[in-house]
Design a protein around this motif. Sequence first.
Motif, PDB file in Angstrom:
ATOM      1  N   UNK A 191     -22.647  -5.039 -73.341  1.00  0.00           N
ATOM      2  CA  UNK A 191     -21.775  -4.949 -74.507  1.00  0.00           C
ATOM      3  C   UNK A 191     -20.467  -5.712 -74.288  1.00  0.00           C
ATOM      4  N   UNK A 192     -19.957  -6.277 -75.371  1.00  0.00           N
ATOM      5  CA  UNK A 192     -18.686  -7.009 -75.336  1.00  0.00           C
ATOM      6  C   UNK A 192     -17.540  -6.100 -75.758  1.00  0.00           C
ATOM      7  N   UNK A 193     -16.341  -6.622 -75.641  1.00  0.00           N
ATOM      8  CA  UNK A 193     -15.151  -5.907 -76.109  1.00  0.00           C
ATOM      9  C   UNK A 193     -15.287  -5.600 -77.600  1.00  0.00           C
ATOM     10  N   UNK A 194     -15.806  -6.556 -78.360  1.00  0.00           N
ATOM     11  CA  UNK A 194     -16.024  -6.341 -79.796  1.00  0.00           C
ATOM     12  C   UNK A 194     -17.029  -5.220 -80.040  1.00  0.00           C
ATOM     13  N   UNK A 195     -18.113  -5.221 -79.263  1.00  0.00           N
ATOM     14  CA  UNK A 195     -19.154  -4.206 -79.434  1.00  0.00           C
ATOM     15  C   UNK A 195     -18.623  -2.794 -79.226  1.00  0.00           C
ATOM     16  N   UNK A 196     -17.778  -2.622 -78.210  1.00  0.00           N
ATOM     17  CA  UNK A 196     -17.293  -1.275 -77.872  1.00  0.00           C
ATOM     18  C   UNK A 196     -15.983  -0.930 -78.581  1.00  0.00           C
ATOM     19  N   UNK A 197     -15.476  -1.891 -79.384  1.00  0.00           N
ATOM     20  CA  UNK A 197     -14.204  -1.702 -80.082  1.00  0.00           C
ATOM     21  C   UNK A 197     -13.085  -1.318 -79.105  1.00  0.00           C
ATOM     22  N   UNK A 198     -13.073  -2.050 -77.977  1.00  0.00           N
ATOM     23  CA  UNK A 198     -12.074  -1.802 -76.951  1.00  0.00           C
ATOM     24  C   UNK A 198     -10.722  -2.391 -77.309  1.00  0.00           C
ATOM     25  N   UNK A 199      -9.714  -1.910 -76.626  1.00  0.00           N
ATOM     26  CA  UNK A 199      -8.350  -2.380 -76.813  1.00  0.00           C
ATOM     27  C   UNK A 199      -7.987  -3.377 -75.711  1.00  0.00           C
ATOM     28  N   UNK A 200      -6.875  -4.058 -75.880  1.00  0.00           N
ATOM     29  CA  UNK A 200      -6.369  -4.997 -74.882  1.00  0.00           C
ATOM     30  C   UNK A 200      -4.907  -4.694 -74.587  1.00  0.00           C
ATOM     31  N   UNK A 201      -4.594  -4.668 -73.290  1.00  0.00           N
ATOM     32  CA  UNK A 201      -3.206  -4.679 -72.845  1.00  0.00           C
ATOM     33  C   UNK A 201      -2.991  -6.056 -72.226  1.00  0.00           C
ATOM     34  N   UNK A 202      -2.149  -6.868 -72.852  1.00  0.00           N
ATOM     35  CA  UNK A 202      -1.912  -8.250 -72.458  1.00  0.00           C
ATOM     36  C   UNK A 202      -0.547  -8.372 -71.784  1.00  0.00           C
ATOM     37  N   UNK A 203      -0.560  -8.916 -70.561  1.00  0.00           N
ATOM     38  CA  UNK A 203       0.659  -9.049 -69.766  1.00  0.00           C
ATOM     39  C   UNK A 203       0.847 -10.518 -69.381  1.00  0.00           C
ATOM     40  N   UNK A 204       1.980 -11.108 -69.720  1.00  0.00           N
ATOM     41  CA  UNK A 204       2.261 -12.482 -69.287  1.00  0.00           C
ATOM     42  C   UNK A 204       2.435 -12.486 -67.767  1.00  0.00           C
ATOM     43  N   UNK A 205       1.876 -13.514 -67.096  1.00  0.00           N
ATOM     44  CA  UNK A 205       1.831 -13.506 -65.642  1.00  0.00           C
ATOM     45  C   UNK A 205       1.925 -14.923 -65.094  1.00  0.00           C
ATOM     46  N   UNK A 206       3.143 -15.472 -65.052  1.00  0.00           N
ATOM     47  CA  UNK A 206       3.309 -16.848 -64.586  1.00  0.00           C
ATOM     48  C   UNK A 206       2.894 -17.006 -63.127  1.00  0.00           C
ATOM     49  N   UNK A 207       2.898 -15.925 -62.352  1.00  0.00           N
ATOM     50  CA  UNK A 207       2.573 -16.028 -60.929  1.00  0.00           C
ATOM     51  C   UNK A 207       1.104 -16.383 -60.682  1.00  0.00           C
ATOM     52  N   UNK A 208       0.265 -16.339 -61.716  1.00  0.00           N
ATOM     53  CA  UNK A 208      -1.124 -16.781 -61.553  1.00  0.00           C
ATOM     54  C   UNK A 208      -1.183 -18.267 -61.199  1.00  0.00           C
ATOM     55  N   UNK A 209      -0.117 -18.990 -61.520  1.00  0.00           N
ATOM     56  CA  UNK A 209      -0.063 -20.409 -61.175  1.00  0.00           C
ATOM     57  C   UNK A 209       0.816 -20.668 -59.959  1.00  0.00           C
ATOM     58  N   UNK A 210       0.994 -19.658 -59.123  1.00  0.00           N
ATOM     59  CA  UNK A 210       1.705 -19.842 -57.867  1.00  0.00           C
ATOM     60  C   UNK A 210       0.822 -20.559 -56.852  1.00  0.00           C
TER      61      UNK A 210
END
Length: 149
Positions: free
Chosen positions: A64-83
């Motif tokens: 199942x996808x996020x759409x299928x389960x009607x899940x929520x999202x917590x989105x966090x900006x994270x510039x350190x992913x490009x460290x």
Amino acid sequence: MKVVLQRTKASSVSVEGEVIGQIDAGLTLLVGITHEDTSEDVKYIVDKIINLRIFEDANGKMNHSLLDVKGQVLSISQFTLYGDCKKGRRPNFMNAAKPDVAKELYDEFNHELSSKGIDVQTGEFGAMMEVSLINDGPVTLIVESLKKG
């Protein structure tokens, strides 16, 4: 664009001790943006994330996808992913987009998720944040734009 996603039972983000975003079951996303990212990257990543079959069906299979389960999202900006940690002892963040560019694409990313019917909660761009979560599985994946991986 690079996103670390974690399937979570619950997660929240706080700034200065105050919870500013909170979800139940769904995905916690750490969102990194680099210089070359465009709206095309945003659309690709959003489509990939909402359609990934990483939630379990009645038989315990990830069908199942996020759409299928009607899940929520917590989105966090994270510039350190490009460290970049290849040289020395201190990460180099030159590959992260400048804040004004990154904020615009980060906001576009969250809007695009919302436009697909996803309940999106966010942190505060540029702030020191504390993220709490219960990882479900654990399931943790990295999704990147086509041109970068």
